[in-house]
Design a protein around this motif. Structure first.
Motif, PDB file in Angstrom:
ATOM      1  N   TYR A 345      12.970  -5.854   1.987  1.00 49.45           N
ATOM      2  CA  TYR A 345      12.237  -5.866   0.711  1.00 49.45           C
ATOM      3  C   TYR A 345      10.733  -5.983   0.951  1.00 49.45           C
ATOM      4  CZ  TYR A 345      10.487  -8.115  -3.610  1.00 49.45           C
ATOM      5  OH  TYR A 345       9.765  -8.477  -4.718  1.00 49.45           O
ATOM      6  N   HIS A 346      10.337  -6.936   1.773  1.00 53.00           N
ATOM      7  CA  HIS A 346       8.917  -7.118   2.052  1.00 53.00           C
ATOM      8  C   HIS A 346       8.325  -5.942   2.830  1.00 53.00           C
ATOM      9  CE1 HIS A 346       9.478 -11.698   1.483  1.00 53.00           C
ATOM     10  NE2 HIS A 346       8.875 -11.189   0.430  1.00 53.00           N
ATOM     11  N   SER A 347       9.155  -5.204   3.550  1.00 51.94           N
ATOM     12  CA  SER A 347       8.675  -4.034   4.292  1.00 51.94           C
ATOM     13  C   SER A 347       8.424  -2.840   3.393  1.00 51.94           C
ATOM     14  CB  SER A 347       9.694  -3.648   5.374  1.00 51.94           C
ATOM     15  OG  SER A 347       9.905  -4.697   6.281  1.00 51.94           O
ATOM     16  N   LEU A 348       8.910  -2.899   2.146  1.00 51.00           N
ATOM     17  CA  LEU A 348       8.824  -1.758   1.230  1.00 51.00           C
ATOM     18  C   LEU A 348       7.911  -2.042   0.043  1.00 51.00           C
ATOM     19  CD1 LEU A 348      12.615  -0.700   1.221  1.00 51.00           C
ATOM     20  CD2 LEU A 348      10.772   0.145   2.690  1.00 51.00           C
ATOM     21  N   LEU A 349       6.943  -2.943   0.231  1.00 48.53           N
ATOM     22  CA  LEU A 349       6.007  -3.279  -0.839  1.00 48.53           C
ATOM     23  C   LEU A 349       4.687  -2.521  -0.731  1.00 48.53           C
ATOM     24  CD1 LEU A 349       6.444  -7.165  -0.991  1.00 48.53           C
ATOM     25  CD2 LEU A 349       7.389  -5.461  -2.565  1.00 48.53           C
ATOM     26  N   MET A 350       4.252  -2.238   0.479  1.00 52.39           N
ATOM     27  CA  MET A 350       2.965  -1.598   0.706  1.00 52.39           C
ATOM     28  C   MET A 350       3.113  -0.554   1.800  1.00 52.39           C
ATOM     29  SD  MET A 350       0.352  -4.880   0.518  1.00 52.39           S
ATOM     30  CE  MET A 350      -1.116  -3.863   0.593  1.00 52.39           C
ATOM     31  N   PRO A 351       2.175   0.405   1.853  1.00 50.02           N
ATOM     32  CA  PRO A 351       1.014   0.680   1.005  1.00 50.02           C
ATOM     33  C   PRO A 351       1.411   0.942  -0.451  1.00 50.02           C
ATOM     34  CG  PRO A 351       0.862   1.891   3.064  1.00 50.02           C
ATOM     35  CD  PRO A 351       2.259   1.352   2.990  1.00 50.02           C
ATOM     36  N   ASN A 352       0.444   0.777  -1.361  1.00 49.13           N
ATOM     37  CA  ASN A 352       0.714   0.859  -2.789  1.00 49.13           C
ATOM     38  C   ASN A 352       0.388   2.227  -3.366  1.00 49.13           C
ATOM     39  OD1 ASN A 352      -0.819  -2.201  -2.547  1.00 49.13           O
ATOM     40  ND2 ASN A 352       1.322  -2.070  -3.127  1.00 49.13           N
ATOM     41  N   TYR A 378      -1.402   7.072  -1.980  1.00 49.24           N
ATOM     42  CA  TYR A 378      -1.188   5.683  -1.582  1.00 49.24           C
ATOM     43  C   TYR A 378      -2.470   5.082  -1.013  1.00 49.24           C
ATOM     44  CZ  TYR A 378       3.848   6.488  -2.022  1.00 49.24           C
ATOM     45  OH  TYR A 378       5.102   6.774  -2.511  1.00 49.24           O
ATOM     46  N   GLY A 379      -2.591   3.776  -1.134  1.00 52.64           N
ATOM     47  CA  GLY A 379      -3.719   3.056  -0.564  1.00 52.64           C
ATOM     48  C   GLY A 379      -3.317   1.664  -0.122  1.00 52.64           C
ATOM     49  N   ASN A 380      -4.304   0.877   0.300  1.00 55.45           N
ATOM     50  CA  ASN A 380      -4.088  -0.475   0.817  1.00 55.45           C
ATOM     51  C   ASN A 380      -3.251  -0.429   2.097  1.00 55.45           C
ATOM     52  OD1 ASN A 380      -5.494  -1.379  -1.427  1.00 55.45           O
ATOM     53  ND2 ASN A 380      -3.650  -1.896  -2.582  1.00 55.45           N
ATOM     54  N   PHE A 381      -3.810   0.219   3.117  1.00 51.14           N
ATOM     55  CA  PHE A 381      -3.154   0.326   4.421  1.00 51.14           C
ATOM     56  C   PHE A 381      -3.640  -0.815   5.317  1.00 51.14           C
ATOM     57  CE2 PHE A 381      -2.905   4.635   2.828  1.00 51.14           C
ATOM     58  CZ  PHE A 381      -1.703   5.125   3.331  1.00 51.14           C
ATOM     59  N   SER A 382      -2.790  -1.753   5.612  1.00 49.87           N
ATOM     60  CA  SER A 382      -3.141  -2.856   6.510  1.00 49.87           C
ATOM     61  C   SER A 382      -2.992  -2.376   7.953  1.00 49.87           C
ATOM     62  CB  SER A 382      -2.224  -4.055   6.248  1.00 49.87           C
ATOM     63  OG  SER A 382      -2.557  -5.144   7.075  1.00 49.87           O
ATOM     64  N   GLY A 383      -3.880  -1.444   8.342  1.00 51.26           N
ATOM     65  CA  GLY A 383      -3.673  -0.634   9.531  1.00 51.26           C
ATOM     66  C   GLY A 383      -3.378  -1.386  10.808  1.00 51.26           C
ATOM     67  N   TRP A 384      -4.246  -2.328  11.187  1.00 50.58           N
ATOM     68  CA  TRP A 384      -4.111  -3.043  12.459  1.00 50.58           C
ATOM     69  C   TRP A 384      -2.764  -3.739  12.566  1.00 50.58           C
ATOM     70  CZ3 TRP A 384      -3.909  -8.369  13.818  1.00 50.58           C
ATOM     71  CH2 TRP A 384      -4.209  -8.664  15.158  1.00 50.58           C
ATOM     72  N   ASP A 385      -2.179  -4.081  11.424  1.00 47.04           N
ATOM     73  CA  ASP A 385      -0.899  -4.772  11.407  1.00 47.04           C
ATOM     74  C   ASP A 385       0.271  -3.790  11.385  1.00 47.04           C
ATOM     75  OD1 ASP A 385      -2.196  -7.481  10.855  1.00 47.04           O
ATOM     76  OD2 ASP A 385      -2.856  -6.332   9.117  1.00 47.04           O
ATOM     77  N   ILE A 386       0.248  -2.865  10.434  1.00 44.69           N
ATOM     78  CA  ILE A 386       1.470  -2.140  10.084  1.00 44.69           C
ATOM     79  C   ILE A 386       1.769  -0.951  10.988  1.00 44.69           C
ATOM     80  CG2 ILE A 386       1.333  -2.867   7.682  1.00 44.69           C
ATOM     81  CD1 ILE A 386       0.255  -0.102   6.965  1.00 44.69           C
ATOM     82  N   SER A 408      -2.501  10.930   2.217  1.00 43.68           N
ATOM     83  CA  SER A 408      -3.515  10.034   1.653  1.00 43.68           C
ATOM     84  C   SER A 408      -4.585   9.703   2.683  1.00 43.68           C
ATOM     85  CB  SER A 408      -2.845   8.747   1.142  1.00 43.68           C
ATOM     86  OG  SER A 408      -1.885   9.038   0.138  1.00 43.68           O
ATOM     87  N   VAL A 409      -4.185   9.562   3.941  1.00 43.96           N
ATOM     88  CA  VAL A 409      -5.155   9.317   5.010  1.00 43.96           C
ATOM     89  C   VAL A 409      -6.044  10.544   5.209  1.00 43.96           C
ATOM     90  CG1 VAL A 409      -5.427   8.845   7.478  1.00 43.96           C
ATOM     91  CG2 VAL A 409      -3.672   7.630   6.154  1.00 43.96           C
ATOM     92  N   ALA A 410      -5.440  11.735   5.190  1.00 46.10           N
ATOM     93  CA  ALA A 410      -6.231  12.961   5.326  1.00 46.10           C
ATOM     94  C   ALA A 410      -7.233  13.101   4.172  1.00 46.10           C
ATOM     95  CB  ALA A 410      -5.298  14.174   5.374  1.00 46.10           C
ATOM     96  N   PRO A 423      -8.273   0.373   4.638  1.00 47.61           N
ATOM     97  CA  PRO A 423      -8.841   0.738   3.342  1.00 47.61           C
ATOM     98  C   PRO A 423      -8.164  -0.014   2.197  1.00 47.61           C
ATOM     99  CG  PRO A 423      -7.318   2.429   4.088  1.00 47.61           C
ATOM    100  CD  PRO A 423      -7.425   1.433   5.206  1.00 47.61           C
ATOM    101  N   GLN A 424      -8.962  -0.529   1.279  1.00 50.07           N
ATOM    102  CA  GLN A 424      -8.441  -1.170   0.068  1.00 50.07           C
ATOM    103  C   GLN A 424      -8.876  -0.359  -1.144  1.00 50.07           C
ATOM    104  OE1 GLN A 424      -9.903  -5.105  -0.811  1.00 50.07           O
ATOM    105  NE2 GLN A 424      -8.486  -5.396  -2.509  1.00 50.07           N
ATOM    106  N   ILE A 425      -7.900   0.050  -1.944  1.00 51.16           N
ATOM    107  CA  ILE A 425      -8.133   0.942  -3.095  1.00 51.16           C
ATOM    108  C   ILE A 425      -8.913   2.160  -2.571  1.00 51.16           C
ATOM    109  CG2 ILE A 425      -8.785   1.092  -5.518  1.00 51.16           C
ATOM    110  CD1 ILE A 425      -6.848  -1.189  -4.956  1.00 51.16           C
TER     111      ILE A 425
END
Length: 780
Positions: A345-352, A378-386, A408-410, A423-425
C-alpha cells in the motif's frame, strides 16, 4: 508495557472490533451510528489487511511520518489529520489534532504541503488555533485505505474522511444542542504559506487558492486551487484577518472574501449552522488543482458530484483492492500478510498524479500544458530514495503508470531545461545527490516499457551526465561536474557536501545509462558512459580499502575515520558507503579481498539492536539498503538470507513504529515488500534480482501489458517462518544454482520454487559463477 501495546497487538479481526467499540462510545456521546455506514466486520478484503497506522509512530530520531488518512492509488489528494503546525503531518504519539488538510507527502524528511486546512467545531466561532484544536483518543479513531475516522473530544464531533484521486470528502457529525461550525484557516499549512485567498460563493461554496513553499527550505512556490461544496446552505458565514504572532482577529460575519499577502498573516473563512435537537451531519466535497480554479471545479464535478460519502469510500476501497490484488500471498502468518500488504500500500502512494481530469497540468516552465489523451502526468519523485526499490517494484506491478512517469520526466526536461533529483509539483528542489531519475527511466526502458519519449528523455539524461548545469537556473545538476570531467572524481575541497557519495551516486546513473545506450544502439555513448561508471574506483584507497574523500591535488583527506558521520558522505559514514558500488560489486569484492569483504560485511550486521550507528548497518536510511544482499556477490548467500530475515523481523513490526526511519515515499516499504517475496535488485538497471528466502509459501504476481507473461508464481516449502535458509531453487522447473534471476524471467511469466531449511546450505549459490552480473563482466 507502552500505552500503545494493547491497540498495536490486535489482529485484523480485533481491529475491526475496535471500530465496533467506537460506535458504542460515540452513540453514548450523541453521535449516530449512521456515520459508520458501510464499515462492517464481514468485509474481508485486501484493503482491510492494511494497517494504515504503520509508519505513523515515533521512530529513531522522530523520523516516522506517514499519514493515516484516505488517498487513492497515486492520488493527487491525501486528506489526513494534522497533529502539528509546521512539520510532517500526523504523529501517532501526538494527542492533539490541529485540523485536517488535503495534501501530504508520504514519509519525507522535511515539512511539506498541508494545503486547504479545515476543522469542525461547535459553539461560538473561534479562530485561534488554541481555541479550535482538539484532543482525541486512539480508541475512538479508525483508518483503512480510502477512509479515516476520529472523534474530536473538544467538540464531540465525529469526523470522517474519504477521497478520490483529485477530491476529498468530509462527513462531520455534530452533537445535538450545539451550533455547528466549519473553519477554514487557510493560512495554515505544514510548511510556509506565502499567499492565500478564500471566497464564499453563493450560500454553500468556498473557493480560493493556497500558495506554499516547496519542501526542504526551497523557496520556490506553487499554488493549490480549491473548491469546497457543502450539502446544505450556510446559516451564517464570514472571514477573519489576523496575524500569526498577534493571534486571529474576531470573525467578521457576512464578509465573503479574504486574502493573505504575506507570511505573517492569519486569515480564514467559516460557515455555521444552528443547533439541532438531534445530531446533525454536514458533508463537504473538496476538489483541488495545481492548474487553476476551473480545474479544481471540474475535478470535483467529474469525480465527486452526485456521489455520497459511502459511494466514494467504497469506490476508493475497491480501487485499493484492485491495486493490491496484483499480488496474492498465502502461507505466511496473519502478521506477515498485514505487514506485506501495508508495505505494498505504501509503495503505491507516490509519485502523485498532477494532471487534472481534463488532462491539463502545470509544467516546469510554469505554463499550462495538456497531457496526451489516455495518459497521466505524475510528479513528486523522491528520486534519491525510490530508484532503489520502489520504482522497480512499481515498474513490475504498474507498467503503464511507469511509462507515464517516465514520460513525465521527459516533459520536465523539455519544459524546464533539466531533470531534477527530487522535483515537487513543478519546482526544482535539488534535494540529495546524483541523477536518480536517470536510473528510474533507464530501468523502465530496459524492463521493456517503451511507451514514452525516450529520445527526449535520453537528451536530458545525457546532458545531466556529462555537462554542468548552467548558472542562474533553479536546477543544479551533478555537483562538481567540471571536476568529474577533468580529474574523474569529485574533490572534497571543491564540493564539501558528500564528495564521495556524490560520485558514487553519479556512477550508478552512468552505469544505468551505459546499459540504456547499449539497448538504444548508441555505441560511442555507451563506451564513454562505461568509463564514467567506473569513476568511483578513483576514490577507493587500496591501502585501507575504503572509499575515501580526496582533494583536487589527488591527496587523501586526513585524518579519515570510516565510522564518522558525514566526512565526505551524505547522511552516512564510510562504513555505510563502503558497500556502495551497486553496478560494480564484483570489482569491489576483489578490490577489498573476498575474505576481508565478508569479514567486514559480517561485522556490519553484528549489532545487538537496530540503531543509527556509524559502523553498523543503518536500517533507517537508504545509504546502505543494498548491503544485506551483497553476500550474494561474495560467495555467502546464506548470510543474505539470515540478515534479511533479521531486518524484516526487527524493523518492520505491525505497529505504528513499523517502518524504519522515513518511508521516503514508499522506499523503505518497497524494500520490505520485495524482500518478503524473496527478491531484491541491488542494481535495478542490470535487471538482476538477487534471491533470498520468501516469508510466504506462495506468492502470485499478476502481470500486466506490455509484459509477455500473465503470472509469475513464487512457491516455498511449508513453515517459511522457521526455515529461513535456501536449500535449492528451481526456475520454471529447472534447477537454478544462481543466487539471482533476470527481471525478464519474472515479466515473461513462469514460476520459481524454493526448498527452505532451518540451517544454511553453504553450497547453494556460493560459486563464483552463481553471483549476479557486474560491470566488470562486460565490455562496452
Amino acid at each position: 508495557m507502552s500505552v500503545r501495546s494493547p491497540f498495536l497487538q490486535l489482529s485484523s479481526t480485533s481491529r475491526i472490533g475496535v471500530v465496533s467499540l467506537v460506535l458504542v462510545s460515540l452513540a453514548i456521546n450523541g453521535t449516530t451510528a449512521s456515520a459508520f455506514a458501510g464499515k462492517t466486520a464481514s468485509e474481508a478484503t485486501l484493503a482491510r489487511k492494511v494497517n494504515s497506522f504503520i509508519g505513523t509512530g515515533k521512530g529513531p530520531g522522530d523520523t516516522e511520518n506517514l499519514y493515516p488518512g484516505p488517498v487513492a492509488p497515486f492520488g493527487m489528494v491525501q486528506l489526513s489529520p494534522d497533529t502539528e503546525d509546521h512539520g510532517l503531518g500526523y504523529h501517532y504519539d501526538q494527542m492533539t489534532i490541529k485540523g485536517f488538510s488535503m495534501t501530504h507527502m508520504s514519509g519525507v524528511g522535511c515539512p511539506n504541503e498541508g494545503e486547504v486546512f479545515m476543522m469542525p467545531t461547535t459553539g461560538a466561532v473561534a479562530t485561534q488555533e488554541s481555541e479550535f484544536q482538539s484532543p482525541y483518543s486512539h480508541n475512538q479513531e479508525s483508518a483503512s485505505p480510502g477512509y479515516f475516522q476520529v472523534r474530536l473530544d473538544r467538540s464531540g464531533v465525529n469526523a470522517e474522511l474519504t477521497a478520490t484521486e483529485r477530491t476529498g470528502m468530509v462527513r462531520f457529525t455534530y452533537p445535538a444542542g450545539q451550533p455547528a461550525n466549519f473553519l477554514l484557516p487557510i493560512s495554515h499549512t505544514l510548511n510556509h504559506t506565502t499567499a492565500a485567498e478564500a471566497r464564499i460563493v453563493g450560500g454553500r461554496d468556498i473557493e480560493g487558492y493556497v500558495e506554499n513553499e516547496a519542501f526542504c527550505d526551497v523557496k520556490q512556490t506553487y499554488k493549490t486551487y480549491f473548491i469546497i461544496h457543502f450539502d446544505r446552505a450556510f446559516s451564517q458565514f464570514g472571514t477573519w484577518n489576523g496575524t500569526l504572532k498577534g493571534g486571529a482577529a474576531a470573525p467578521a460575519a457576512g464578509t465573503r472574501s479574504i486574502t493573505q499577502t504575506n507570511q505573517d498573516q492569519w486569515v480564514g473563512a467559516y460557515a455555521t449552522w444552528p443547533s439541532s435537537a438531534q445530531p446533525q451531519i454536514v458533508t463537504a466535497q473538496i476538489g483541488i488543482s495545481y492548474v487553476d480554479l476551473a480545474g479544481a471545479k471540474n475535478n470535483l464535478k467529474t469525480e465527486a458530484t452526485g456521489k455520497t460519502f459511502d459511494q466514494i469510500h467504497h469506490s476508493t476501497e475497491a480501487a485499493w483492492n484492485e491495486a493490491l490484488s496484483v499480488i496474492d500471498v498465502s502461507g505466511g502468518t496473519e502478521t506477515d500478510e498485514r505487514v506485506f500488504y501495508t508495505a505494498l500500500y505504501h509503495s503505491l502512494l507516490m509519485p502523485n498524479i498532477l494532471s487534472d481530469v481534463d488532462g491539463r497540468y502545470i509544467g516546469f516552465d510554469h505554463a499550462i500544458h495538456q497531457v496526451k489523451p489516455g495518459h497521466l502526468l505524475y510528479g513528486n519523485f523522491s528520486g534519491w530514495d525510490i530508484y532503489r526499490s520502489q520504482m522497480p517494484l512499481v515498474a513490475l506491478l504498474e507498467p503503464k503508470r511507469t511509462e507515464d512517469m517516465a514520460e513525465s520526466v521527459a516533459l520536465m526536461y523539455r519544459q524546464g531545461g533539466w531533470i531534477d533529483r527530487w522535483p515537487q509539483i513543478n519546482a526544482y528542489t535539488n534535494v540529495m545527490a546524483g541523477s536518480p531519475l536517470s536510473v528510474i527511466v533507464s530501468t523502465a526502458y530496459l524492463d521493456g516499457l517503451h511507451d514514452f519519449d525516450i529520445n527526449t528523455a535520453w537528451e536530458g539524461m545525457w546532458k545531466d551526465a556529462t555537462e554542468a548545469a548552467p548558472a542562474g537556473k533553479f536546477y543544479q545538476g551533478q555537483l562538481g561536474m567540471d571536476w568529474i570531467n577533468n580529474v574523474h572524481y569529485v574533490p572534497n575541497d571543491k564540493v564539501d557536501y558528500g564528495s564521495v557519495s556524490q560520485l558514487q551516486e553519479d556512477t550508478i546513473a552512468y552505469a544505468s545509462l551505459y546499459r540504456l545506450a547499449k539497448a538504444l544502439g548508441k555505441t560511442d555513448d555507451a563506451k564513454k558512459l562505461y568509463e564514467r561508471a567506473l569513476f568511483h574506483r578513483n576514490l577507493f584507497d587500496t591501502e585501507d580499502r575504503y572509499f575515501r574523500p580526496r582533494n583536487a591535488d589527488g591527496k587523501w583527506v586526513e585524518p579519515f575515520d570510516p565510522a564518522q558521520d558525514g566526512h565526505g558522505f551524505i547522511e552516512g559514514s564510510g562504513w555505510h558507503y563502503q558497500w556502495f558500488a551497486p553496478a560494480d560489486l564484483k570489482w569491489l569484492v576483489n578490490a577489498v579481498g573476498e575474505d576481508l569483504f565478508n569479514k567486514r560485511l559480517t561485522e556490519f550486521f553484528n549489532y545487538k539492536t537496530p540503531g543509527w550507528y556509524g559502523q553498523y548497518y543503518n536500517p533507517y536510511n537508504e545509504t546502505d539498503l543494498e548491503a544485506p544482499f551483497e553476500f550474494n556477490f561474495s560467495g555467502k548467500p546464506w548470510e543474505t538470507q539470515r540478515v534479511v530475515r533479521r531486518v524484516l523481523r526487527e524493523d518492520y513490526p505491525d505497529t505504528p513504529d513499523g517502518i524504519p526511519g522515513n518511508d521516503d515515499c514508499g522506499e523503505m516499504s518497497s524494500w520490505a515488500a520485495m524482500s518478503m517475496m524473496g527478491f531484491y535488485s541491488v542494481d535495478p538497471a542490470s535487471l538482476a534480482y538477487e534471491l533470498t528466502s520468501p516469508v510466504f509459501t506462495k506468492v502470485v504476481i499478476h502481470l500486466q501489458a506490455p509484459y509477455k507473461g500473465k503470472t509469475f508464481t513464487i512457491e516455498a516449502t511449508p513453515n517459511p517462518e522457521s526455515t529461513p535458509y535456501i536449500q535449492s531453487v528451481k526456475l520454471n522447473g529447472a534447477n537454478n544454482t544462481h543466487n539471482w534471476i533476470d527481471f525478464h524471467s519474472i515479466s515473461n511469466g513462469g514460476s520459481i520454487s524454493f526448498v527452505l531449511g532451518a540451517s544454511p546450505n553453504e553450497s547453494w549459490g556460493s560459486a563464483a559463477n552463481d553471483a549476479p552480473p557486474s560491470l566488470g563482466d562486460e565490455q562496452p
